[in-house]
Design an enzyme around this catalytic site. Structure first.
Site, short mmCIF file in Angstrom:
data_model
loop_
_atom_site.label_atom_id
_atom_site.label_comp_id
_atom_site.label_asym_id
_atom_site.label_seq_id
_atom_site.Cartn_x
_atom_site.Cartn_y
_atom_site.Cartn_z
N LYS A 170 -12.66 -1.65 6.00
CA LYS A 170 -12.05 -2.62 6.90
C LYS A 170 -12.59 -2.50 8.32
O LYS A 170 -13.08 -3.47 8.88
CB LYS A 170 -10.53 -2.50 6.87
CG LYS A 170 -9.90 -3.13 5.65
CD LYS A 170 -9.35 -2.16 4.65
CE LYS A 170 -8.94 -2.85 3.35
NZ LYS A 170 -8.14 -1.96 2.51
N TRP A 195 0.83 -1.22 0.00
CA TRP A 195 0.00 0.00 0.00
C TRP A 195 0.85 1.25 0.00
O TRP A 195 0.52 2.25 -0.65
CB TRP A 195 -1.01 -0.01 1.14
CG TRP A 195 -2.12 -0.97 0.85
CD1 TRP A 195 -2.44 -2.10 1.54
CD2 TRP A 195 -3.04 -0.92 -0.26
NE1 TRP A 195 -3.49 -2.74 0.94
CE2 TRP A 195 -3.88 -2.04 -0.15
CE3 TRP A 195 -3.23 -0.03 -1.31
CZ2 TRP A 195 -4.90 -2.30 -1.08
CZ3 TRP A 195 -4.25 -0.29 -2.23
CH2 TRP A 195 -5.07 -1.41 -2.11
N ASP A 211 -1.78 6.39 6.56
CA ASP A 211 -2.85 5.61 5.93
C ASP A 211 -3.26 4.52 6.92
O ASP A 211 -2.57 3.51 7.05
CB ASP A 211 -2.33 5.00 4.63
CG ASP A 211 -3.34 4.03 4.01
OD1 ASP A 211 -4.47 3.91 4.54
OD2 ASP A 211 -2.99 3.41 2.98
C1 LIG Z 1 -7.55 -1.35 1.47
C2 LIG Z 1 -6.48 -0.38 1.61
C3 LIG Z 1 -6.34 0.70 0.72
C4 LIG Z 1 -7.18 0.87 -0.52
O1 LIG Z 1 -8.46 1.18 -0.27
P1 LIG Z 1 -9.49 1.43 -1.49
O2 LIG Z 1 -10.68 1.90 -0.76
O3 LIG Z 1 -9.65 0.14 -2.22
O4 LIG Z 1 -8.91 2.47 -2.36
C5 LIG Z 1 -5.33 1.62 0.97
N1 LIG Z 1 -4.50 1.48 2.01
C6 LIG Z 1 -4.60 0.44 2.86
C7 LIG Z 1 -3.66 0.35 4.01
C8 LIG Z 1 -5.59 -0.52 2.69
O5 LIG Z 1 -5.68 -1.54 3.54
#
Ligand SMILES: *Cc1c(COP(=O)(O)O)cnc(C)c1O
Length: 360
Positions: free
Chosen positions: A197, A102, A173
């Site tokens: 999540k 990521w 993030d």
């Molecule tokens: C799932 C995830 C993303 C991407 O999320 P989207 O909503 O699919 O763009 C970005 N960063 C992390 C750490 C993730 O787990």
């Protein structure tokens, strides 16, 4: 088969209680005779719900007054664009830690909007498994507009525990670990998370932005992604994802009923420890990550005999253990055990793994 346990990395399982409540009020929200999806986002009833959701999130995370909570579009990756556009100028330098997949996507996106994207360090391989370079070895830029990292790498199952000591605004993030344990928000410039999540439906995102970082957006920033505009418009510059906002609000209330992030953190610790302990004592399964860098949310594991992967997944699914296939980039298995996963799910998984090993 009893109700399945869903280990999907995302969109992930949501608390059963929340889903039930949403179902009960689906056609008749707030005694209005219509769905929450069918009402104007400007309606005072909706606005009250939206404000309550923000209030509950503020309470859960103890978000200081000088931070704005924004409800955004475009999930986690939308923020990969929003962060460089909003917090840095095109000629600036920004620092990124590259701890996994990521982070790499975030770096790729930042390069489109900022001239100097400096990767301070990356993942390293040690005798005890995959890890992240020690902070002392990071090549930080003193003048960086911000430092970006992903504390929980969802695909790799690598986590950086504790907030790094960095002298520029820290952007994190937290898509896969937000609300999973107590956090000192005041250490950050921006915290963002795609919702699917630990919060609610996909396509939705939350950005928590320290207010001195507002007002810096690059001139060509798309207005819906502009933090300053969204802050001024209470995240309603255009029509927000009203259903996702509502569901997130229900999740926040559920979290409060569980005892907040302190209680969640204790439970998450216990869940992860139980699963890692089981994997570590086994010679049939193994986890590839250094113990000090293991994720509490995403537990990757490999079978000693990879030829058994398909059988493992098929039998797990038949036993009601869903979503255990590792990310297509890394293979193997991954159990994602976010807030909504109860301890009973960990117990069921371990029992299945033991049984599978015995029959292999
Ligand atoms: C799932 C995830 C993303 C991407 O999320 P989207 O909503 O699919 O763009 C970005 N960063 C992390 C750490 C993730 O787990």
């Amino acid at each position: 088969m009893s109700a399945p346990f869903n280990f999907s990395a995302g969109p992930a399982m949501l608390p059963a209680e929340v889903m039930q409540q949403a179902q009960e009020e689906f056609l008749n929200w707030n005694q209005l005779g219509i769905s929450v999806m069918e009402i104007s986002h400007r309606d005072p009833v909706f606005v009250r719900m939206a404000e309550q959701a923000e209030q509950d999130l503020r309470e859960l995370m103890a978000i200081p007054e000088n931070y704005r909570v924004l409800f955004m579009h475009g999930g986690g990756r939308g923020q990969f664009t929003a962060v460089p556009q909003n917090i840095a100028g095109p000629e600036d330098t920004v620092d990124y830690l590259d701890s996994g997949i990521w982070s790499e996507f975030a770096i790729r996106e930042a390069k489109k909007y900022v001239k100097h994207v400096n990767v301070v360090a990356g993942a390293v391989t040690t005798e005890q498994g995959k890890a992240i370079a020690a902070v002392n070895d990071w090549q930080l830029s003193p003048q960086a507009a911000y430092f970006h990292y992903c504390p929980n790498e969802t695909v790799d199952g690598i986590a950086l525990h504790g907030v790094p000591d960095v002298n520029v605004p820290i952007v994190a993030d937290m898509s896969s670990n937000i609300l999973s344990e107590p956090l000192d928000v005041s250490r950050f410039g921006v915290i963002y998370a795609g919702a699917q999540k630990n919060i609610g439906p996909s396509g939705f995102a939350i950005a928590i932005v320290r207010d001195d970082l507002l007002g810096r957006a690059q001139g060509n920033t798309s207005t819906i992604m502009d933090y300053t505009v969204q802050a001024a418009e209470n995240s309603m510059y255009n029509t927000p994802n009203t259903f996702a906002w509502y569901l997130a609000g229900l999740v926040f209330q559920w979290l409060k009923r569980q005892g907040g992030v302190a209680a969640m953190g204790r439970l998450n610790q216990a869940k992860a420890a139980k699963l890692y302990d089981y994997i570590d004592q086994s010679s049939f399964y193994r986890n590839p990550v250094h113990p000090a860098y293991r994720s509490m949310m995403n537990v990757p594991f490999l079978l000693a005999d990879e030829a058994l992967n398909d059988a493992f997944l098929a039998q797990a699914e038949a036993a009601g253990l869903l979503g255990l296939k590792g990310h297509r980039f890394v293979g193997g298995m991954r159990a994602s055990i976010y807030n909504a996963m109860p301890m009973a799910g960990i117990d069921a998984l371990i029992e299945f793994m033991r049984e599978f090993e015995r029959n292999a």
